[in-house]
Every structure is written in C-alpha cells, then in structure tokens.
Design a protein around this motif. Structure first.
Motif, short mmCIF file in Angstrom:
data_model
loop_
_atom_site.label_atom_id
_atom_site.label_comp_id
_atom_site.label_asym_id
_atom_site.label_seq_id
_atom_site.Cartn_x
_atom_site.Cartn_y
_atom_site.Cartn_z
N THR A 207 0.81 -1.21 0.00
CA THR A 207 0.00 0.00 0.00
C THR A 207 0.85 1.26 0.00
OG1 THR A 207 -1.68 -1.22 1.26
CG2 THR A 207 -1.88 1.18 1.18
N LEU A 208 1.82 1.30 0.89
CA LEU A 208 2.62 2.52 1.05
C LEU A 208 3.36 2.89 -0.24
CD1 LEU A 208 2.90 4.43 3.44
CD2 LEU A 208 5.05 3.30 4.02
N PRO A 209 4.02 1.96 -0.93
CA PRO A 209 4.67 2.36 -2.19
C PRO A 209 3.68 2.86 -3.24
CG PRO A 209 5.57 0.29 -1.39
CD PRO A 209 4.38 0.58 -0.55
N LEU A 210 2.47 2.27 -3.27
CA LEU A 210 1.50 2.69 -4.29
C LEU A 210 0.94 4.08 -4.03
CD1 LEU A 210 -0.47 -0.64 -4.88
CD2 LEU A 210 1.16 0.46 -6.42
N VAL A 211 0.83 4.47 -2.76
CA VAL A 211 0.32 5.80 -2.45
C VAL A 211 1.44 6.80 -2.19
CG1 VAL A 211 -1.82 4.88 -1.50
CG2 VAL A 211 0.10 5.32 0.03
N MET A 212 2.70 6.38 -2.41
CA MET A 212 3.83 7.27 -2.14
C MET A 212 3.77 8.57 -2.95
SD MET A 212 6.38 7.83 -0.28
CE MET A 212 6.52 6.23 0.53
N PRO A 213 3.35 8.56 -4.23
CA PRO A 213 3.22 9.85 -4.92
C PRO A 213 2.26 10.80 -4.23
CG PRO A 213 3.22 8.06 -6.50
CD PRO A 213 3.15 7.42 -5.15
N GLY A 214 1.17 10.27 -3.68
CA GLY A 214 0.24 11.12 -2.93
C GLY A 214 0.86 11.63 -1.65
N ILE A 215 1.67 10.79 -1.00
CA ILE A 215 2.34 11.23 0.22
C ILE A 215 3.32 12.36 -0.08
CG2 ILE A 215 3.97 10.49 2.01
CD1 ILE A 215 2.70 7.73 1.89
N VAL A 216 4.08 12.21 -1.16
CA VAL A 216 5.02 13.26 -1.54
C VAL A 216 4.28 14.54 -1.89
CG1 VAL A 216 6.77 13.92 -3.23
CG2 VAL A 216 6.74 11.60 -2.32
N ALA A 217 3.17 14.42 -2.64
CA ALA A 217 2.39 15.60 -2.99
C ALA A 217 1.83 16.28 -1.75
CB ALA A 217 1.25 15.21 -3.94
N ALA A 218 1.31 15.49 -0.81
CA ALA A 218 0.78 16.07 0.43
C ALA A 218 1.87 16.76 1.23
CB ALA A 218 0.12 14.97 1.27
N ALA A 219 3.06 16.16 1.28
CA ALA A 219 4.17 16.77 2.01
C ALA A 219 4.59 18.09 1.37
CB ALA A 219 5.36 15.81 2.06
N LEU A 220 4.64 18.14 0.04
CA LEU A 220 5.04 19.36 -0.64
C LEU A 220 4.00 20.47 -0.47
CD1 LEU A 220 6.48 17.84 -3.94
CD2 LEU A 220 7.77 18.85 -2.07
N ILE A 221 2.73 20.11 -0.57
CA ILE A 221 1.68 21.11 -0.38
C ILE A 221 1.69 21.63 1.05
CG2 ILE A 221 -0.81 21.50 -0.39
CD1 ILE A 221 0.45 21.31 -3.14
N SER A 222 1.82 20.74 2.01
CA SER A 222 1.87 21.16 3.41
C SER A 222 3.08 22.03 3.69
CB SER A 222 1.90 19.92 4.33
OG SER A 222 0.75 19.12 4.14
N PHE A 223 4.21 21.68 3.08
CA PHE A 223 5.42 22.49 3.24
C PHE A 223 5.20 23.90 2.71
CE2 PHE A 223 9.54 24.12 1.95
CZ PHE A 223 10.35 23.78 3.02
N THR A 224 4.58 24.01 1.55
CA THR A 224 4.34 25.33 0.95
C THR A 224 3.37 26.15 1.79
OG1 THR A 224 4.68 24.36 -1.24
CG2 THR A 224 3.61 26.50 -1.15
N ILE A 225 2.30 25.51 2.27
CA ILE A 225 1.31 26.23 3.09
C ILE A 225 1.96 26.75 4.37
CG2 ILE A 225 -0.80 25.94 4.44
CD1 ILE A 225 -1.73 23.95 2.30
N SER A 226 2.74 25.90 5.02
CA SER A 226 3.40 26.32 6.26
C SER A 226 4.43 27.41 6.02
CB SER A 226 4.07 25.11 6.92
OG SER A 226 4.78 25.49 8.08
N LEU A 227 5.17 27.29 4.92
CA LEU A 227 6.21 28.28 4.62
C LEU A 227 5.61 29.66 4.37
CD1 LEU A 227 9.31 28.54 4.14
CD2 LEU A 227 8.83 28.18 1.72
#
Length: 265
Positions: A174-194
């Motif tokens: 499961t985790l490898p298959l949803v990894m692109p979504g995890i990366v996208a969520a991390a990048l969006i969260s990083f931008t919002i916080s920054l």
C-alpha cells in the motif's frame, strides 16, 4: 464567455505577482512607473541580512516539521476514512477538515489564548509547528483520500491471501502505491506552512518566521525593493514545489490506473 471570464480572472489574480520581478530588477527605490535601469543589487542584499537568514531558517524548520506531522496524521485519517466503516466516521472526517473553512485569525487568537493564558506556555517555534500541523493536516487528508480511493482494495486482499500480514501489506504494497500522494501532500503542506502569516504573527516569540520578517520590513519604504526580490524568489520556489506535487499526483494516478479529473485538490 466562460473562456473570456477565466482569462480575466487569471489576469486579475496573477498580474500583481508578475510585477514582482519587474520591480525586483529595477534600480529605483520607489515602487512605481516609469522604471529605472536594470540591477541585481536587491538580490545581492538578501545575502547580507542576518535577520533574513535566521527567519528563513526558522521557516524551513517549521515547514519541514509541520509537513512531516501533517502527512503522518493525514495518512492515518485518510486510511481509516477510506478503508473502514465505524460510527461517527463522517463527523470525524468533517471535524478534521474544519480548519480549512475557519478564519485563520480566529484559529490564531484561540490558540494564543489557550497557550498563554490557559496552559501558561511560552511562545516558541514548537508551538507554531503544532499550529501549522493543525492547518496543514486537512490538505494532506484531502490529497491522500484521493490516493487511497484510486487504490484497488483487491491488491491488498491478494497480498493477504498470498501470506502477507496486514502490517507487511501496508508497508510493502500500500505505502509504495500511495507514495506519490504522500510526496504531494508533504510538498503542499510544506508550501502552506512556509507561506503562512496570520498564525505565525500571533504565535511566534523572539524567533520570527520569514512572512513575519517580511511584514516587519514594510515599515521601511527603502526596503521595499528587497522585499520584491525576496518575493520573486519565493514565487519561483512555490511554483516549483507545486509543480513537483502535481507531477507526483499524476504519476500516482497513472500507477494506480485511475482517471485524472483535475488538480490535486
């Protein structure tokens, strides 16, 4: 008519942002037309300001920690919301995404009162990190919900039938298959916080973040060209991060064989 409306809307929204590099490379200290000569002096000044570098470091620390925390919480919430049915599920998911629609100034004042007057906690970066996790988690949940919805449950069932445990199935399948979504969520969260200012303005103590530092510079008109130069770099960084997040989102959909209905939100 719809195409014309969309073009006018985009022009109204992005035209002020496109003026940032125009004035950032202008050698005049007054932000107005007509323009003067071409210069890179304002970008060079960014490297000489110790306060700016300290604020940038604080913002990067807060954004990195907030994105990691929001992705972990969002991953658990999205997984539970998509794969399981339990009493109060809809209400809990609604409460999780509630910070998206709440005015940030209300959230900031409430957190300030609770932290300072109720819990008697001194303002510090870790408090701001907790607040940014609160406002970034709904975005992470929204993105990861789409990733889990695009994942066929039969893949996990097949892995369990072949001898994997639920834990190993999640980690290895499961985790490898949803990894692109995890990366996208991390990048969006990083931008919002920054980029977040209102909550940072209320909850930062002596260690300011970059948006708060930029706000403090607005009191000095001669520093406006430096702000324009800094804003240009931030816009470029934000566009790059969002583009990378969108690329990861599309890559995840292609791997899952799901249909692409538009942007990541």
């Amino acid at each position: 008519m719809l195409r014309a409306y969309a073009l006018l809307f985009l022009a109204f929204l992005y035209a002020p942002i496109l003026l940032l590099p125009v004035f950032a490379f202008n050698d005049g200290t007054v932000i107005a037309f007509p323009l003067g000569g071409f210069t890179t002096e304002w970008f060079a000044r960014l490297g000489t300001k110790a306060e700016l570098q300290s604020a940038l470091g604080n913002s990067l620390i807060v954004a990195a920690c907030a994105s990691a925390g929001s992705v972990i919480l969002g991953l658990m919430a999205a997984r539970a919301g998509v794969r399981y049915r339990f009493p109060g599920r809809a209400g809990m998911l609604g409460l999780i995404v509630l910070p998206i629609v709440l005015p940030e100034i209300i959230v900031a004042v409430a957190l300030l009162i609770v932290a300072v007057q109720v819990l008697d906690i001194a303002l510090a970066l870790w408090l701001l990190i907790a607040a940014h996790v609160l406002i970034c988690t709904p975005f992470a949940v929204a993105i990861l919900n789409a990733s889990f919805h695009a994942l066929d449950p039969a893949i996990e069932e097949a892995a369990i039938d072949l001898g994997e445990t639920r834990a190993s199935t999640f980690l290895r399948i499961t985790l490898p298959l949803v990894m692109p979504g995890i990366v996208a969520a991390a990048l969006i969260s990083f931008t919002i916080s920054l980029d977040e200012f209102i909550i940072a303005f209320f909850l930062t103590g002596s260690e300011t973040t970059l948006p708060v530092y930029i706000w403090s510079l607005l009191r000095f008109p001669k520093e406006l060209p430096v702000i324009m130069a800094l804003g240009t770099l931030l816009v470029i960084a934000s566009v790059a991060i969002l583009s990378l997040a969108e690329w990861n989102r599309r890559r995840g959909l292609r791997r899952a064989g799901a249909e692409d209905h538009g942007g990541f939100l």
